[in-house]
Design a protein around this motif. Structure first.
Motif, PDB file in Angstrom:
ATOM      1  N   PRO A 144      48.461 -51.126  51.187  1.00 16.60           N
ATOM      2  CA  PRO A 144      48.115 -51.622  49.847  1.00 16.60           C
ATOM      3  C   PRO A 144      48.027 -50.463  48.853  1.00 16.60           C
ATOM      4  CG  PRO A 144      46.170 -51.595  51.241  1.00 16.60           C
ATOM      5  CD  PRO A 144      47.333 -51.259  52.137  1.00 16.60           C
ATOM      6  N   THR A 145      48.024 -50.812  47.595  1.00 12.19           N
ATOM      7  CA  THR A 145      47.891 -49.808  46.544  1.00 12.19           C
ATOM      8  C   THR A 145      46.803 -50.218  45.582  1.00 12.19           C
ATOM      9  OG1 THR A 145      49.122 -48.506  44.913  1.00 12.19           O
ATOM     10  CG2 THR A 145      49.550 -50.869  44.976  1.00 12.19           C
ATOM     11  N   THR A 146      46.386 -49.297  44.726  1.00 10.56           N
ATOM     12  CA  THR A 146      45.320 -49.560  43.769  1.00 10.56           C
ATOM     13  C   THR A 146      45.825 -49.262  42.368  1.00 10.56           C
ATOM     14  OG1 THR A 146      43.630 -48.994  45.389  1.00 10.56           O
ATOM     15  CG2 THR A 146      42.969 -48.988  43.074  1.00 10.56           C
ATOM     16  N   ILE A 147      45.653 -50.229  41.464  1.00 10.71           N
ATOM     17  CA  ILE A 147      46.075 -50.060  40.078  1.00 10.71           C
ATOM     18  C   ILE A 147      44.926 -50.469  39.164  1.00 10.71           C
ATOM     19  CG2 ILE A 147      48.508 -50.476  40.607  1.00 10.71           C
ATOM     20  CD1 ILE A 147      48.168 -53.327  39.535  1.00 10.71           C
ATOM     21  N   SER A 148      45.097 -50.210  37.855  1.00 12.97           N
ATOM     22  CA  SER A 148      44.109 -50.599  36.853  1.00 12.97           C
ATOM     23  C   SER A 148      44.838 -51.191  35.657  1.00 12.97           C
ATOM     24  CB  SER A 148      43.267 -49.390  36.413  1.00 12.97           C
ATOM     25  OG  SER A 148      42.352 -49.760  35.407  1.00 12.97           O
ATOM     26  N   VAL A 149      44.244 -52.219  35.046  1.00 12.19           N
ATOM     27  CA  VAL A 149      44.826 -52.885  33.882  1.00 12.19           C
ATOM     28  C   VAL A 149      43.763 -52.958  32.790  1.00 12.19           C
ATOM     29  CG1 VAL A 149      45.933 -54.964  33.008  1.00 12.19           C
ATOM     30  CG2 VAL A 149      46.332 -54.252  35.366  1.00 12.19           C
ATOM     31  N   PHE A 150      44.065 -52.419  31.634  1.00 13.38           N
ATOM     32  CA  PHE A 150      43.140 -52.403  30.504  1.00 13.38           C
ATOM     33  C   PHE A 150      41.778 -51.837  30.903  1.00 13.38           C
ATOM     34  CE2 PHE A 150      46.005 -55.786  28.836  1.00 13.38           C
ATOM     35  CZ  PHE A 150      46.330 -55.177  27.615  1.00 13.38           C
ATOM     36  N   GLY A 151      41.789 -50.796  31.720  1.00  8.92           N
ATOM     37  CA  GLY A 151      40.554 -50.095  32.062  1.00  8.92           C
ATOM     38  C   GLY A 151      39.694 -50.798  33.092  1.00  8.92           C
ATOM     39  N   THR A 152      40.237 -51.741  33.816  1.00  5.45           N
ATOM     40  CA  THR A 152      39.447 -52.423  34.847  1.00  5.45           C
ATOM     41  C   THR A 152      39.176 -51.473  36.005  1.00  5.45           C
ATOM     42  OG1 THR A 152      41.434 -53.231  35.959  1.00  5.45           O
ATOM     43  CG2 THR A 152      40.451 -54.661  34.289  1.00  5.45           C
ATOM     44  N   PRO A 153      38.159 -51.781  36.832  1.00  6.37           N
ATOM     45  CA  PRO A 153      37.985 -51.015  38.063  1.00  6.37           C
ATOM     46  C   PRO A 153      39.236 -51.148  38.928  1.00  6.37           C
ATOM     47  CG  PRO A 153      36.061 -52.383  37.613  1.00  6.37           C
ATOM     48  CD  PRO A 153      37.114 -52.809  36.654  1.00  6.37           C
ATOM     49  N   GLY A 154      39.385 -50.294  39.925  1.00  5.04           N
ATOM     50  CA  GLY A 154      40.571 -50.304  40.768  1.00  5.04           C
ATOM     51  C   GLY A 154      40.841 -51.657  41.417  1.00  5.04           C
ATOM     52  N   LEU A 155      42.080 -52.155  41.284  1.00  4.30           N
ATOM     53  CA  LEU A 155      42.499 -53.428  41.877  1.00  4.30           C
ATOM     54  C   LEU A 155      43.391 -53.105  43.074  1.00  4.30           C
ATOM     55  CD1 LEU A 155      43.509 -55.223  38.538  1.00  4.30           C
ATOM     56  CD2 LEU A 155      41.244 -55.130  39.632  1.00  4.30           C
TER      57      LEU A 155
END
Length: 328
Positions: A144-155
Motif C-alpha cells: 500500500p501507499t500513503t497520500i494526502s489530499v488538501f492537507g488531510t492526514p496520511g491516507l
C-alpha cells in the motif's frame, strides 16, 4: 192350509234327523269328526297325526326372546401378551436389524476421476477466463501507499476513490473548488504506483466516472487523463450526496475521499446508517473534506458523523484563505 203344510214339514225333518243321521255306534253317544292328516314314513306304513303332535312341534319351533342390545355387556377382547410371539407368516424370512456404515457402502478411491464426455464450449471458457481476470484484478497487489489530499492526514491503501461534488456552488461562480481539485487530485494520483488503483466520481443529481465504471490502474496513461476529466466536470444543478457515496461504495476501495461544501440536503440518520452498513461490508474508510467561506459554523455536520462512523477523518477548509494566499 199353508201353516199346516209348514208344520208337517218341520215334524218330518226332526224325525229324519233322529232316525237317519244318528250314528250306529254306542246309543246316545255322539262321535267327533274332523280332518285327518297322515305322514307317510315309507311305502308300506302310514302314521296318523293328532293335535298333540302339532302342539309338540310348535313348542320346538319357538325361539328364545331377543334381548335389548343396550342391556348386553360389552364383548370381552383378549389382548395378547407382549412377550407372546407372533405367528409365523408365509414368505421370506425376516431380516435382522444391523448398524449401517456409510463408509463401507462406498468403495471408491478418493483420487479416482469420473470419466465424462462433457466439454466446455469456447464461449464458456472465454467467460471463465474473464471472471478469473476480474477476480484477480480485485485482489490486493503490491505494497500500500500513503497520500494526502488538501492537507488531510496520511491516507493509506491500495485503491482510492475520490468523490467530488460538482453542483453549482462548487464551480467558479461559487467556491471554485473544482478548479482547485484538478491540481490537488492530479498531484495525489501521480504519487500512486502502477499496482495501485483509483477512480474519480463526479456527482450532483447524477454521477459520472472517469473513462469507465471500474477502478483504473494507476499507470501513466490514466494519470495523464485526470486533469482533462476534472476540467470537463461542469458545475451545475443541486446536490445528492447519497448518490455520490453509493457510486463510490460500488468499487469497494480501501479509501473514499468525499469533497463537498456539504450543501442541502444533508444526509439524515437513516441514510448514514445505511451507508455505514454498505461501507463496512466493503471494508472502506471515508475521509471527508468540507469547503466553506469563513470559519466553520457547525459542530454537528453530517460529514463529521460520516467520517467518525467509517473510521475516517474530517477536515474543514476556508476557501477565503486561498484568495488571500494568491493575493500575497
Amino acid at each position: 192350509m199353508s201353516l199346516l203344510t209348514h208344520f208337517l214339514l218341520a215334524i218330518f225333518l226332526i224325525l229324519f234327523s233322529v232316525f237317519v243321521v244318528r250314528p250306529t255306534g254306542t246309543e246316545g253317544e255322539l262321535r267327533r269328526a274332523g280332518i285327518v292328516l297322515t305322514e307317510i314314513q315309507n311305502e308300506n306304513q302310514t302314521e296318523y297325526l293328532d293335535p298333540s303332535d302339532f302342539e309338540t312341534r310348535d313348542e320346538s319351533l319357538k325361539s328364545e326372546p331377543v334381548a335389548d342390545p343396550a342391556s348386553l355387556p360389552p364383548p370381552s377382547v383378549v389382548q395378547p401378551e407382549r412377550s407372546q410371539s407372533r405367528p409365523e407368516l408365509p414368505g421370506m424370512e425376516a431380516i435382522e436389524a444391523s448398524q449401517l456404515d456409510a463408509n463401507s457402502m462406498v468403495d471408491i478411491d478418493s483420487n479416482a476421476r469420473v470419466n465424462s464426455t462433457y466439454q466446455l464450449s469456447d464461449e464458456d471458457l472465454k467467460q471463465i477466463r474473464a471472471d478469473q481476470a476480474r477476480i484477480a484484478s480485485q485482489q490486493p497487489k503490491g505494497e500500500p501507499t500513503t497520500i494526502s489530499v488538501f492537507g488531510t492526514p496520511g491516507l493509506s491503501g491500495r485503491s482510492f476513490v475520490f468523490v467530488l461534488d460538482r453542483s453549482k456552488s462548487m464551480g467558479s461562480s461559487g467556491l471554485g473548488v473544482i478548479d482547485a481539485a484538478k491540481d490537488e487530485l492530479s498531484y495525489a494520483i501521480n504519487q500512486l504506483q502502477p499496482n495501485h488503483q483509483f477512480q474519480i466520481v463526479g456527482y450532483h443529481q447524477q454521477t459520472v466516472t472517469m473513462n469507465t465504471r471500474k477502478l483504473l490502474a494507476a499507470n501513466e496513461e490514466n494519470k495523464k487523463g485526470v486533469p482533462g476529466y476534472i476540467s470537463n466536470l461542469t458545475a451545475f444543478g443541486s446536490t445528492n450526496h447519497e448518490n455520490g457515496l453509493m457510486a463510490a461504495t460500488y468499487f469497494k476501495p480501501d479509501i473514499i475521499v468525499l469533497m463537498t461544501d456539504g450543501g442541502y440536503p444533508e444526509l439524515n440518520a437513516g441514510q448514514l446508517k445505511m451507508l455505514k452498513r454498505f461501507l463496512s461490508s466493503a471494508g472502506s474508510q471515508v475521509h471527508c473534506i468540507q469547503f466553506g467561506l469563513g470559519p466553520n459554523q457547525s459542530t454537528t455536520h453530517f460529514m463529521k458523523k460520516l467520517s467518525q462512523q467509517n473510521n475516517g477523518s474530517y477536515r474543514y477548509i476556508d476557501v477565503s484563505k486561498w484568495n488571500q494566499e494568491n493575493n500575497e
